[in-house]
Enzyme design. Structure first.
Site, short mmCIF file in Angstrom:
data_model
loop_
_atom_site.label_atom_id
_atom_site.label_comp_id
_atom_site.label_asym_id
_atom_site.label_seq_id
_atom_site.Cartn_x
_atom_site.Cartn_y
_atom_site.Cartn_z
N ASP A 1 0.84 -1.20 0.00
CA ASP A 1 0.00 0.00 0.00
C ASP A 1 0.88 1.25 0.00
OD1 ASP A 1 -2.73 1.35 0.66
OD2 ASP A 1 -1.37 2.14 2.20
N TYR B 1 1.91 10.09 0.69
CA TYR B 1 3.04 9.60 1.52
C TYR B 1 4.39 10.02 0.92
CZ TYR B 1 -0.55 6.29 3.19
OH TYR B 1 -1.69 5.71 3.67
N LYS C 1 -3.26 5.84 -3.80
CA LYS C 1 -4.45 6.65 -3.45
C LYS C 1 -4.40 8.04 -4.07
CE LYS C 1 -4.17 4.48 1.11
NZ LYS C 1 -2.71 4.37 1.30
N HIS D 1 -8.32 8.79 -1.05
CA HIS D 1 -7.62 8.77 0.24
C HIS D 1 -8.49 9.24 1.40
CE1 HIS D 1 -3.22 8.97 1.86
NE2 HIS D 1 -4.04 8.68 2.84
N1 LIG Z 1 -5.55 5.73 4.47
C1 LIG Z 1 -4.96 6.35 5.45
O1 LIG Z 1 -5.32 7.50 5.77
C2 LIG Z 1 -3.86 5.69 6.21
C3 LIG Z 1 -3.43 6.25 7.42
C4 LIG Z 1 -2.42 5.61 8.10
C5 LIG Z 1 -1.83 4.46 7.59
N2 LIG Z 1 -2.23 3.97 6.40
C6 LIG Z 1 -1.56 2.78 5.78
O2 LIG Z 1 -1.49 1.75 6.74
C7 LIG Z 1 -0.12 1.35 6.91
C8 LIG Z 1 0.05 0.80 8.29
O3 LIG Z 1 -0.21 1.80 9.28
P1 LIG Z 1 0.74 2.02 10.51
O4 LIG Z 1 2.02 2.63 10.07
O5 LIG Z 1 -0.02 2.74 11.54
O6 LIG Z 1 1.03 0.49 10.97
P2 LIG Z 1 1.30 -0.21 12.35
O7 LIG Z 1 1.89 -1.53 11.94
O8 LIG Z 1 0.10 -0.19 13.22
O9 LIG Z 1 2.38 0.68 13.08
C9 LIG Z 1 3.68 0.84 12.62
C10 LIG Z 1 4.57 1.02 13.84
O10 LIG Z 1 4.67 -0.23 14.54
C11 LIG Z 1 6.02 -0.61 14.72
N3 LIG Z 1 6.09 -2.08 14.55
C12 LIG Z 1 5.85 -2.78 13.41
N4 LIG Z 1 5.98 -4.09 13.62
C13 LIG Z 1 6.30 -4.24 14.92
C14 LIG Z 1 6.58 -5.36 15.74
N5 LIG Z 1 6.55 -6.60 15.24
N6 LIG Z 1 6.88 -5.15 17.04
C15 LIG Z 1 6.91 -3.88 17.56
N7 LIG Z 1 6.65 -2.79 16.83
C16 LIG Z 1 6.36 -2.95 15.53
C17 LIG Z 1 6.79 0.13 13.66
O11 LIG Z 1 8.09 0.42 14.11
P3 LIG Z 1 9.44 0.36 13.21
O12 LIG Z 1 9.11 0.91 11.85
O13 LIG Z 1 10.38 1.24 13.97
O14 LIG Z 1 9.89 -1.06 13.17
C18 LIG Z 1 5.99 1.43 13.51
O15 LIG Z 1 6.37 2.37 14.50
C19 LIG Z 1 0.67 2.61 6.54
O16 LIG Z 1 2.00 2.36 6.18
C20 LIG Z 1 -0.13 3.09 5.36
O17 LIG Z 1 0.20 2.35 4.21
C21 LIG Z 1 -3.26 4.53 5.72
#
Ligand SMILES: NC(=O)c1ccc[n+]([C@@H]2O[C@H](COP(=O)([O-])OP(=O)(O)OC[C@H]3O[C@@H](n4cnc5c(N)ncnc54)[C@H](OP(=O)(O)O)[C@@H]3O)[C@@H](O)[C@H]2O)c1
Length: 313
Positions: free
Chosen positions: A52, A57, A86, A119
């Protein structure tokens, strides 16, 4: 030792007959470009087949470069990966949709995407500024276009064969219903924040009954406070099933029927997040029924202004 099973390879069929979305997805909302490219390569090599990204981004270029390097290495083919991007808020006017889409395709070095999402439902002032503000710092919205106008233009991108499926992001149940009822091509995916602190059961039920895939972002709670990964109920289940809290959260999301997105720039976590296994029914119930905290980490749904992207980016 937990025996490996096939949960990580789960695919959910799409309502438009173009195939299925791999449930376990990798998101690329990573502020640093080099880290984005490395993480995307690492995710594909670890086994993720749903990627995604988004114009907003500013990672499409790096995601495109990473994918091309992996495809050229010959182990993974383009058609094996489900790629979504998006449309940002400043391109909601119908005449701006195709140019924005083509620019995304070019950066991604692709000739089609598997999924194109609007988005947010908020239209901003049309133009090249992603975050248009007035002299008082308030967002300048565009009252001259409706979400349905934008949706109609996305439908023609599907007709033109440029994207296989289209969907909505950061929408309420009411908005999904409105577009679903009026649409010629129904939304295939609804992409929203969701995790045990924001399960969105009502939206999930509606999506299931309408043949829409609900795709959950921030599946691990985005490392924000209060830390979902440190929730005592999740940690206790993780200990019991010999998995990590992250693996438990991802398994829960897939087993309840959502596609989901997690993100990491850390190779060991990327591999960990792909190594998930089926949770027993009692663990599923403890999470679904036992966790009562309700937290929304991302406020983008209220204003259209990104909650996780630092201002100025
Ligand atoms: N449509 C929208 O408006 C929208 C908004 C937000 C997100 N998104 C999409 O959703 C994706 C995921 O969202 P998110 O970034 O919030 O994902 P998330 O997986 O909930 O959070 C990511 C965070 O978790 C940490 N992490 C990941 N795996 C881990 C593990 N096994 N143990 C401990 N910590 C861990 C990462 O740290 P490190 O990177 O330091 O390892 C990072 O700080 C985004 O990249 C984007 O593509 C869409």
């Amino acid at each position: 030792m937990v025996e490996p099973d096939n949960l990580r390879y789960t695919k959910i069929p799409l309502n438009n007959g173009t195939g299925a979305i791999p449930a376990l997805g990798f998101g690329t909302l990573i502020p640093d470009p080099i880290a984005t490219k490395n993480a995307t390569k690492c995710a594909l090599e670890a086994g993720f087949r749903q990627i995604d990204t988004a114009e907003r981004y500013r990672t499409e270029q790096e995601v495109g470069e990473a994918m091309q390097e992996v495809f050229k290495a010959g182990k993974i083919k383009r058609e094996d990966v489900f790629i979504a991007t998006k449309l940002w808020n400043n391109h909601h006017r119908p005449e701006r949709v195709a140019p924005a889409f083509e620019a995304s395709l070019k950066k991604l070095q692709l000739d089609y995407v598997d999924l194109y999402l609007i988005h947010t439902p908020f239209a901003f002032q049309p133009g090249d500024e992603q975050d248009p503000r007035d002299a008082n710092g308030n967002v300048i919205y565009d009252e001259g276009v409706t979400l349905l106008d934008t949706w109609r233009r996305l439908e023609s991108l599907v007709d033109e064969g440029k994207c296989k499926a289209i969907g909505l992001s950061n929408v309420s149940l009411e908005k999904v219903k409105e577009i679903f009822e009026a649409a010629r091509i129904k939304p295939a995916v609804v992409h929203v924040e969701s995790h045990p602190y924001l399960p969105q059961w009502e939206l999930l039920d509606y999506c299931r009954n309408s043949g829409i895939v609900m795709q959950a972002f921030a599946a691990l709670g985005h490392s924000s406070e209060p830390k979902l990964l440190e929730d005592p109920a999740i940690a206790a289940i993780a200990k019991r099933v010999n998995k990590t809290s992250a693996q438990v959260l991802l398994a829960w999301g897939i087993q309840r029927g959502t596609a989901l997105l997690t993100t990491s720039k850390t190779p060991s976590r990327i591999k960990e997040n792909f190594d998930i296994s089926i949770l027993p029914e009692d663990a599923m119930r403890e999470i679904s029924e036992g966790i009562k905290s309700r937290v929304r980490f991302n406020t983008v749904v209220e204003t259209g202004v990104p909650g996780f992207i630092p201002r100025g980016k």
